[in-house]
Structures are given as structure tokens and as C-alpha cells.
Design a protein around this motif. Structure first.
Motif, PDB file in Angstrom:
ATOM      1  N   ASP A 288       0.605  -1.115  -0.271  1.00 28.40           N
ATOM      2  CA  ASP A 288       0.242  -0.239  -0.335  1.00 28.40           C
ATOM      3  C   ASP A 288       0.808   1.530   0.495  1.00 28.40           C
ATOM      4  O   ASP A 288       0.741   2.444  -0.730  1.00 28.40           O
ATOM      5  CB  ASP A 288      -0.948   0.037   1.285  1.00 28.40           C
ATOM      6  N   LYS A 308      -0.006  -3.909  -9.970  1.00 29.26           N
ATOM      7  CA  LYS A 308      -1.341  -3.827  -9.075  1.00 29.26           C
ATOM      8  C   LYS A 308      -0.314  -4.040  -8.441  1.00 29.26           C
ATOM      9  O   LYS A 308      -0.207  -4.331  -7.135  1.00 29.26           O
ATOM     10  CB  LYS A 308      -1.331  -5.573  -8.986  1.00 29.26           C
ATOM     11  N   SER A 313      -8.366  -1.494   3.161  1.00 26.16           N
ATOM     12  CA  SER A 313      -9.926  -0.680   2.684  1.00 26.16           C
ATOM     13  C   SER A 313     -11.241  -0.633   3.539  1.00 26.16           C
ATOM     14  O   SER A 313     -10.869  -1.459   4.251  1.00 26.16           O
ATOM     15  CB  SER A 313     -10.022  -1.702   1.124  1.00 26.16           C
ATOM     16  N   THR A 337      -9.836   8.140   1.544  1.00 26.31           N
ATOM     17  CA  THR A 337      -8.957   7.447   1.109  1.00 26.31           C
ATOM     18  C   THR A 337      -8.901   6.396   2.513  1.00 26.31           C
ATOM     19  O   THR A 337      -9.405   6.724   3.310  1.00 26.31           O
ATOM     20  CB  THR A 337      -7.502   7.744   0.989  1.00 26.31           C
ATOM     21  N   SER A 338      -8.984   5.138   2.637  1.00 27.27           N
ATOM     22  CA  SER A 338      -8.868   4.119   3.660  1.00 27.27           C
ATOM     23  C   SER A 338      -8.262   4.859   5.974  1.00 27.27           C
ATOM     24  O   SER A 338      -8.648   5.262   6.087  1.00 27.27           O
ATOM     25  CB  SER A 338      -8.496   3.059   3.888  1.00 27.27           C
ATOM     26  N   GLN A 421      -7.988  -4.121  -0.686  1.00 28.82           N
ATOM     27  CA  GLN A 421      -8.154  -3.799  -2.072  1.00 28.82           C
ATOM     28  C   GLN A 421      -7.632  -3.924  -2.613  1.00 28.82           C
ATOM     29  O   GLN A 421      -6.401  -3.259  -2.484  1.00 28.82           O
ATOM     30  CB  GLN A 421      -8.852  -2.570  -2.125  1.00 28.82           C
ATOM     31  N   LEU A 423      -6.012  -2.765  -6.214  1.00 34.44           N
ATOM     32  CA  LEU A 423      -5.586  -1.543  -7.607  1.00 34.44           C
ATOM     33  C   LEU A 423      -4.499  -2.411  -8.062  1.00 34.44           C
ATOM     34  O   LEU A 423      -3.870  -2.607  -7.823  1.00 34.44           O
ATOM     35  CB  LEU A 423      -5.395  -0.302  -6.212  1.00 34.44           C
ATOM     36  N   TYR A 430      -5.124   4.861 -10.473  1.00 33.95           N
ATOM     37  CA  TYR A 430      -5.569   3.821 -10.025  1.00 33.95           C
ATOM     38  C   TYR A 430      -7.463   3.291  -9.639  1.00 33.95           C
ATOM     39  O   TYR A 430      -8.519   3.807  -9.907  1.00 33.95           O
ATOM     40  CB  TYR A 430      -5.073   3.797  -8.275  1.00 33.95           C
ATOM     41  N   GLU A 431      -6.885   1.974 -10.502  1.00 33.82           N
ATOM     42  CA  GLU A 431      -8.082   1.311 -10.281  1.00 33.82           C
ATOM     43  C   GLU A 431      -8.739   0.532  -9.474  1.00 33.82           C
ATOM     44  O   GLU A 431      -7.944  -0.464  -9.787  1.00 33.82           O
ATOM     45  CB  GLU A 431      -9.371   1.002 -11.874  1.00 33.82           C
ATOM     46  N   GLY A 432      -9.303   0.176  -8.356  1.00 26.34           N
ATOM     47  CA  GLY A 432      -9.799  -1.018  -8.194  1.00 26.34           C
ATOM     48  C   GLY A 432     -10.233  -2.238  -8.542  1.00 26.34           C
ATOM     49  O   GLY A 432     -11.676  -2.114  -9.449  1.00 26.34           O
ATOM     50  N   PHE A 435     -11.860  -7.205  -4.021  1.00 24.51           N
ATOM     51  CA  PHE A 435     -11.496  -6.582  -2.783  1.00 24.51           C
ATOM     52  C   PHE A 435     -11.419  -8.414  -1.484  1.00 24.51           C
ATOM     53  O   PHE A 435     -11.388  -9.597  -2.267  1.00 24.51           O
ATOM     54  CB  PHE A 435     -13.324  -6.569  -1.612  1.00 24.51           C
TER      55      PHE A 435
END
Length: 438
Positions: A288, A308, A313, A337-338, A421, A423, A430-432, A435
Motif C-alpha cells: 500500500d 497491482k 480498504s 482514502t482508507s 482492496q 488496485l 488507480y482502479e479498484g 476486495f
């Protein structure tokens, strides 16, 4: 924020939105902008901090008198290598204080005194000593870097009754200190998820570089233990270097097609630029700490395509998170953000612990802090609802606060379960894509 601003005690009062909170968010700092080292391996030595155990547990006056506000403390990264996390944290904190002080705690407000760790172990120790020994806070939120959190605990908090709850630390070593609570999940779950993802992507060999501190070492060790394939390269790097050309050259020479980065944003951005300019080609993966706007803004488009990253999250589909995200975007013009969600929940958890306690002391808060979000009580998703249960005569075991960051069921080691999550970098953003439950 310049030095003058950081020396100023900010009192945000009133009722016109977050910028004028009903309670108070104070930030003080007398230090210069610090160097990195937020998770540094020297975090456990506790040097210059051994007098922490002589500190108050908050029993002497930190509640500001019978009618004054309850005062708690926070050590955050306002400057230094993790200041981007600190900025996010403070926004989450501001929203949480607004929610708490709209309702009140036993007719009183909650104040938060914020000190800057400068993203360094010694800066964190000094900040915590000020909060615990001078301000007398019985509840301390802190810190961001895992090394900083451990340094604070071992040098200042351990052997006192002060409650310490880290907002962002994910280092594995925190699990060995059950008296040190954290809101964000252990990085061990990230390492396990990364091992599975890289294998599922069809790679059986990986090259790893990690930041040379407790955070980098512990996550790397967990990954290596979980990885069934070959390790072609596994070496640390120091922070704040002007170039990492030798690191990326050695990774390229290893022959591995999958490269794993466990480091910080500035260091990773430098590496990406050097990989790109050298024409090396590999599939990137990361923990992260390598993700953030600073990386996107300081690397060429196409330089990370398909990378990746596994990040802690919040459960973004839950109604209470969506309400939090809407309020955050309305106030700040961007999605949270988380990390902001974790900081928000730290404040709410602290406020509920204060309301549920018989007195405003460290020993009393130690008794309530885990229980107000435990699984035995009635599930609620807001401070207002939880506070009402307590106001109606309920005890700490009658409340199960479900945070905007997810359920907060601390285990015997002080760790939450948490969510992850996955990404993927797509078109330099960044795209999720998935999960994972921690």
C-alpha cells in the motif's frame, strides 16, 4: 505548512462546517521538517524516551475540569516522508470531531491536541512525551509509521495506563505488543494477498526490493514465507536516496518478470522513473505504501501500466462508509482514502470509550476502549446512535460501533480484522479491481 503555522495552537470553534468545529483540533510543533524514517528499524530502541514511564496517565487535570472539554492527544505525520498520510488523517479527524461535538459527551466537548512526529521515531517520542507528560492525556492516537508507533509505545506508553491506538501502522511487529492497539489491519494480510495474486498471474519467480526498516523487512519476510515460487532478488534500499539505478539494474539482471516493491511513495517514484528511462520491462506489484497521488504526478504516463497494489480498504459498499465519503467529498472536493477512514474511526472509538468510562483516566479507558466496538453489543454505525445507547444507561458491552473503515473487533493482539482492496494502474490512475477480507 510553514514553521510559524506549526508553532501556532489552532483552535477551531463554532458551528459552520468542519472549518469551524464545535470542538477543538489543536496542532503544535516546534521542529523542522524531518527526514524520513517513519518505520525505521531504530523504532524499538526507545532512546531518549525512557522517562516516558514517569508520565501521567491522564488522571491529573487533562479533562479540563468538570465543565471543560475532554482532551486527548494525537501524534501524526504533519511533515516528513509520510506527511501525505498525515494530511488525509487530519481531514478524517476533523469530520469525526464534528460528529462527536454535534452530540457531545456527557454535556462536554472533545478536544484533540495534535503533535507532529516529523515521520521520525525520535520526533514521535518527543511528541508523545509532550502529550503524555505535559498535557496529561490519557488517550493517545498515534502514529502513522510502524516504527514510530513502536518507539512511542516502548519509550512513553508502556508501563503506564495511557491508551495508545495507532491510526495507520501496518507493520507486523505491532502484533507482538497487545497493549498497542491499531485501527488499520496488519500488513501480514497484504503480504499473503500479494503472494496469491502474483502466483495467480502466472509468475513463479519474483524480484523484491524493500525499504530498509522494520516495516519493509517485516512485510517482506511475511511475503517470502507465503511465496511458493523462487526469489530471484531480495534486497533492501535506504530512504531518501537521489538514485536507485543500481537497485533497478540488479532487479532487471535477476531475470524475474515480476517485481515487488515494498517502500514509500518518493522512493518508488524515483525507481519508476529510472526503470522507464532505462527501458526495463517487468510486471510491477506493490504494498500500500507505494500508491498515492504523488507517485502518479511524478512518473510518466505508461510507466506503471498494469501494476497491482494491495491496500487496506474500507467496506466501500456499506451505507455508513458512503455517508462518510459523501461528507468528505462535500467538504474537501475529493474522495477519502482508507487512511482517512481509519483516523475518523480512531476519534469515534476514543469518544465512545470516554463516554462509557466511569472516569476520565487511562485505567478507566483501558477498560472500555475495546468493548465499545466489540461483537457483544448492539450494532450501530454512527457516534450519535452509540452515544444514545450509553446515555440511556447502557454500558460498553451494549455497544458495537461498526466503523466507516469496517468492523472494529480488536483481537487479543490489538489487531482488527480489516479489509483489503486490489488496485490496478490503468491509464495512469488507480482502479479498484477486487476486495479481500484480511
Amino acid at each position: 505548512m510553514d514553521l510559524t503555522d506549526r508553532r501556532t495552537l489552532l483552535k477551531l470553534t463554532g458551528g459552520a462546517g468542519v472549518a469551524a468545529l464545535a470542538g477543538c483540533l489543536s496542532t503544535t510543533d516546534d521542529g523542522e521538517d524531518g527526514s524520513d524514517g517513519s518505520d525505521g528499524s531504530d523504532g524499538s530502541d526507545g532512546s531518549d524516551g525512557s522517562d516516558g514511564e514517569d508520565g501521567s496517565d491522564g488522571e491529573d487535570g487533562s479533562d479540563g475540569g468538570d465543565a471543560g472539554p475532554y482532551e486527548i492527544g494525537m501524534v501524526d505525520s504533519l511533515t516528513g516522508s509520510l506527511s501525505a498520510f498525515g494530511e488525509r488523517n487530519q481531514r478524517g479527524v476533523e469530520l469525526a470531531l464534528q460528529r462527536v461535538n454535534d452530540v457531545g459527551i456527557n454535556g462536554r466537548e472533545l478536544d484533540l491536541i495534535v503533535e507532529d512526529s516529523e515521520s521520525e521515531n525520535q520526533g514521535g517520542i518527543a511528541a508523545a512525551q509532550k502529550l503524555v507528560n505535559q498535557d496529561g492525556v490519557p488517550f493517545l492516537i498515534g502514529a502513522v509509521g510502524s516504527g514510530v508507533s513502536l518507539a512511542i509505545y516502548e519509550s512513553v506508553v508502556q508501563d503506564t495506563d495511557v491508551v495508545q491506538l495507532s491510526q495507520n501502522s501496518t507493520g507486523l511487529d505491532l502484533t507482538n505488543f497487545p497493549g498497542l492497539l491499531r485501527m488499520s489491519p496488519s500488513g501480514r494480510s497484504q503480504s499473503l494477498a500479494l503472494a496469491d495474486i502474483i502466483a495467480d498471474d502466472g509468475y513463479d519467480e519474483v524480484a523484491i526490493t524493500y525499504v530498509n526498516n522494520d516495516y519493509g523487512q517485516s512485510l517482506t519476510d511475511a511475503f517470502v514465507n507465503a511465496w511458493d515460487g523462487d526469489i530471484a532478488y531480495n534486497n533492501p534500499h535506504d530512504q531518501e536516496q537521489q538514485s536507485y539505478s543500481s537497485v533497478v539494474s540488479e532487479m532487471n539482471s535477476s531475470g524475474a518478470d515480476a517485481w515487488l516493491f515494498i517502500t514509500y511513495q518518493a522512493e518508488f517514484a524515483t525507481m519508476v522513473n529510472e526503470v522507464y528511462s532505462s527501458g526495463y520491462d517487468a510486471q510491477f506489484y506493490g504494498a500500500d505504501s507505494v500508491s498515492g497521488d504523488n507517485v502518479i504526478e511524478n512518473t510518466p504516463e505508461g510507466s506503471m501500466e498494469g501494476m497491482k497494489i494491495v491496500v487496506p480498504s474500507a467496506p466501500v459498499e456499506e451505507e455508513n462508509y458512503q455517508a462518510f465519503a459523501d461528507a468528505f467529498e462535500s467538504e474537501y472536493g475529493q474522495q477519502p482514502t482508507s487512511w482517512a477512514a481509519y483516523a475518523y474511526d480512531c476519534v469515534i472509538n476514543a469518544a465512545l470509550a470516554v463516554q462509557a468510562a466511569d472516569e476520565f483516566t487511562g485505567s478507566a479507558l483501558q477498560d472500555t476502549v475495546r468493548r465499545v466496538s466489540g461483537p457483544d453489543g448492539e450494532e450501530v454505525t454512527s457516534f450519535e446512535a452509540a452515544s444514545q445507547i450509553l446515555a440511556d444507561g447502557g454500558g460498553p458491552d451494549d455497544v458495537d460501533y461498526q466503523g466507516v473503515s469496517g468492523p472494529i473487533d480488536f483481537d487479543e493482539n490489538g489487531d482488527p480484522v480489516g479489509f483489503l482492496q486490489v488496485l490496478e494502474v490503468q491509464d495512469h490512475d488507480y482502479e479498484g479491481i477486487d476486495f479481500v477480507e484480511g
